[in-house]
Design an enzyme around this catalytic site. Structure first.
Site, PDB file in Angstrom:
ATOM      1  N   CYS A 112      -5.744  -3.045   1.617  1.00  0.00           N
ATOM      2  CA  CYS A 112      -5.669  -3.187   3.077  1.00  0.00           C
ATOM      3  C   CYS A 112      -7.040  -3.394   3.726  1.00  0.00           C
ATOM      4  CB  CYS A 112      -4.942  -1.983   3.676  1.00  0.00           C
ATOM      5  SG  CYS A 112      -4.301  -2.311   5.343  1.00  0.00           S
ATOM      6  N   SER A 124      -0.073  -3.031   6.967  1.00  0.00           N
ATOM      7  CA  SER A 124      -0.734  -3.459   8.195  1.00  0.00           C
ATOM      8  C   SER A 124       0.284  -3.509   9.325  1.00  0.00           C
ATOM      9  CB  SER A 124      -1.362  -4.847   7.989  1.00  0.00           C
ATOM     10  OG  SER A 124      -1.973  -5.310   9.175  1.00  0.00           O
ATOM     11  N   LEU A 129      23.728   3.257  30.573  1.00  0.00           N
ATOM     12  CA  LEU A 129      23.791   1.859  31.020  1.00  0.00           C
ATOM     13  C   LEU A 129      23.903   1.870  32.539  1.00  0.00           C
ATOM     14  CD1 LEU A 129      23.761  -0.810  29.446  1.00  0.00           C
ATOM     15  CD2 LEU A 129      26.255  -0.836  29.595  1.00  0.00           C
ATOM     16  N   SER A 130      22.929   1.269  33.201  1.00  0.00           N
ATOM     17  CA  SER A 130      22.859   1.362  34.667  1.00  0.00           C
ATOM     18  C   SER A 130      23.248   0.082  35.377  1.00  0.00           C
ATOM     19  CB  SER A 130      21.433   1.736  35.081  1.00  0.00           C
ATOM     20  OG  SER A 130      20.540   0.669  34.764  1.00  0.00           O
ATOM     21  N   ASP A 145      16.517  -3.191  32.053  1.00  0.00           N
ATOM     22  CA  ASP A 145      15.939  -2.389  30.968  1.00  0.00           C
ATOM     23  C   ASP A 145      17.019  -1.804  30.067  1.00  0.00           C
ATOM     24  OD1 ASP A 145      13.371  -2.876  31.862  1.00  0.00           O
ATOM     25  OD2 ASP A 145      13.263  -1.047  33.059  1.00  0.00           O
ATOM     26  N   SER A 146      18.033  -1.210  30.654  1.00  0.00           N
ATOM     27  CA  SER A 146      19.099  -0.637  29.832  1.00  0.00           C
ATOM     28  C   SER A 146      19.905  -1.733  29.145  1.00  0.00           C
ATOM     29  CB  SER A 146      20.014   0.260  30.670  1.00  0.00           C
ATOM     30  OG  SER A 146      20.683  -0.462  31.683  1.00  0.00           O
ATOM     31  N   LYS A 205      -9.211   2.967  -2.532  1.00  0.00           N
ATOM     32  CA  LYS A 205      -9.546   2.284  -1.286  1.00  0.00           C
ATOM     33  C   LYS A 205     -10.938   2.692  -0.810  1.00  0.00           C
ATOM     34  CE  LYS A 205      -7.368   1.327   3.224  1.00  0.00           C
ATOM     35  NZ  LYS A 205      -6.161   1.648   4.035  1.00  0.00           N
ATOM     36  N   GLU A 211       0.829  -1.213   0.000  1.00  0.00           N
ATOM     37  CA  GLU A 211       0.000   0.000   0.000  1.00  0.00           C
ATOM     38  C   GLU A 211       0.863   1.262   0.000  1.00  0.00           C
ATOM     39  OE1 GLU A 211      -3.652   1.791   2.793  1.00  0.00           O
ATOM     40  OE2 GLU A 211      -2.471   0.053   3.451  1.00  0.00           O
TER      41      GLU A 211
END
Length: 465
Positions: free
Chosen positions: A147, A175, A327-328, A332-333, A111, A45
């Site tokens: 789509c 999509s 960076l801890s 997460d980091s 569309k 698309e």
């Protein structure tokens, strides 16, 4: 002889507004499909503009440029038919698909169903199409839609297959991915194929665009809803499939409902235009396609691949080469650093460890080990002197008040300031490392750990990290 149509689905990674780059993707896809002896090559698309173009569509020059590059591309498409997405302009603007053959546009589909929920805002930019059509290519009738059109049971697919006698439905799509969508989408397409006794060829976009990730996973399904070809997940691909139009005819001959349903639609005034390019089928000499189906990704790998693609494309498409993150020593980091390395390469990732007087030795050791294992550069910038300077400057104002969240947030804001200074000086994009659980409850610091250019795991809950 069976009427076989060889379809190539060009699952390409476009960039919004990069008309020449997107046109080059189309030319390469056409060439590859032609080399594979395909009859038809299908692109996603809004191929030429990229998806979603959003408010760029409101600029007349943008529309002009999109139509200019369409004309340039069309002239090069010979020896094969193609379906290409673009923005059409008539009385209004339309999300459109051009069917191209012999260096000219032979049909256009506008569309019909414009999504206007979640991440979609197409009613703001486009008018809905009103007329469906089919194209006869090499003796095989093909309907093209876009789509959202195929998500509705009574949408264009229904009328194209029933009134227009389409044996193959081509759906071009952009999509976006979310967890659980891949199976749901494939089941929906299989339902459309079974209900309409039609072959479905679904070409999906791939790549990251701002906050969206398009997963690819283009599909070809037979008239019984069985998947016969499947594109790769989260990477570009050219998907080839040989589909048997005669099998559609045979099964329809035993369906007594079709005649009644067709008559009902015709009485309601439903009409499908029919464009004939080549009425007689000519059998091509070529080896049958048998690519097999790729192994499905497990749920965690699926999410991880989406994150890697989204991060990498966001950085590259916005003109950055390198990223920096704090960076801890925490999870997460660490995850964000791994994602960045997989998306961009270790040489493009810089980490900053910014200890305070409250930072444990374990956090430092973990951060150093993480950087060493990933092969990334680690900068150590102690924040204790800056934290002391801030406290000293604020002491007269804070006099008589106990230490609380204000002082705690100072540390996060100092780290955010340092990361942004590195970004400004060296042109690195800052990655923030907060997860969805923290973001959703406000467990973060404004102008601190929220400062940056891209939040790589903002959609990942802590339980998934």
């Amino acid at each position: 002889m069976m009427r076989i149509l060889r379809i190539a689905l060009a699952q390409v990674n476009t960039i919004v507004g990069d008309f020449q780059g997107n046109a080059a993707l189309v030319r390469r896809g056409v060439e590859a499909a032609r080399d594979a002896k395909a009859d038809l090559v299908v692109f996603p698309e809004l191929t030429l503009t990229g998806y979603p173009p959003e408010d760029l569509v409101l600029r007349s020059q943008f529309i002009d440029d999109n139509l200019k590059v369409l004309r340039e591309v069309v002239r090069t498409i010979k020896g094969i038919a193609a379906v290409v997405g673009f923005v059409d302009r008539g009385e209004d603007l339309y999300n459109a698909a051009a069917v191209v053959s012999g260096g000219r546009i032979v049909a256009r589909h506008h569309k019909v169903f414009l999504p206007n929920y979640g991440v979609f805002d197409e009613n703001r930019y486009f008018q809905p199409g009103k007329q469906a059509s089919t194209v006869v290519l090499n003796g095989i009738t093909i309907g093209v839609n876009i789509c959202e059109d195929i998500w509705y049971p009574q949408g264009p697919t229904f009328s194209q297959a029933l009134v227009g006698d389409a044996e193959v439905i081509v759906n071009i799509s952009a999509s976006p991915y979310h967890r659980g969508k891949l199976r749901f989408r494939e089941e929906m397409l299989a339902t459309r194929a079974r209900d309409n006794r039609v072959i479905v060829a679904y070409a999906n976009a791939v790549g990251g665009q701002d906050e969206l990730v398009f997963d690819g996973n283009s599909l070809v399904l037979d008239h019984q809803g069985r998947t016969v070809a499947h594109g790769k997940a989260f990477e570009e691909d050219l998907v080839l499939a040989d589909v048997d139009a005669d099998a559609v005819v045979r099964v329809r001959q035993h369906d007594s409902r079709r005649g009644k349903q067709r008559l009902k639609l015709q009485r309601q005034g439903v009409h499908v235009d029919r464009i004939v390019l080549s009425a007689q089928h000519r059998t091509a000499r070529r080896r049958p396609v048998d690519e097999g189906l790729p192994a499905a990704l497990n749920p965690l790998e699926e999410v991880y691949r989406a994150l890697v693609l989204g991060l990498g494309d966001y950085v590259r498409k916005n003109g950055f080469a390198k990223v920096v993150l704090g960076l801890s020593g925490g999870i997460d980091s660490a995850l964000t650093a791994v994602l960045a390395v997989d998306a961009l390469g270790a040489s493009q990732v810089i980490a900053a460890f910014m200890p305070s007087v409250h930072t444990s030795r374990e956090s430092q050791e973990d951060s150093e080990a993480m950087a060493r294992n990933l092969g990334i550069r680690l900068l150590t910038v102690p924040i204790a002197p800056m934290f002391g300077a801030y406290r000293a400057a604020l002491a007269p104002i804070f006099k008589g008040r106990r230490t609380d969240i204000a002082e705690e947030n100072l540390q996060a804001r100092i780290r955010g300031m340092l990361l942004m200074a590195l970004s400004n000086k060296f042109g690195w994009m800052v990655l923030t490392t907060g997860n969805k659980s923290e973001m959703s409850v406000g467990y973060s610091t404004l102008y601190g750990d929220m400062a940056g250019g891209f939040a790589a795991i903002k959609d990942v809950p802590k339980t998934l990290v």
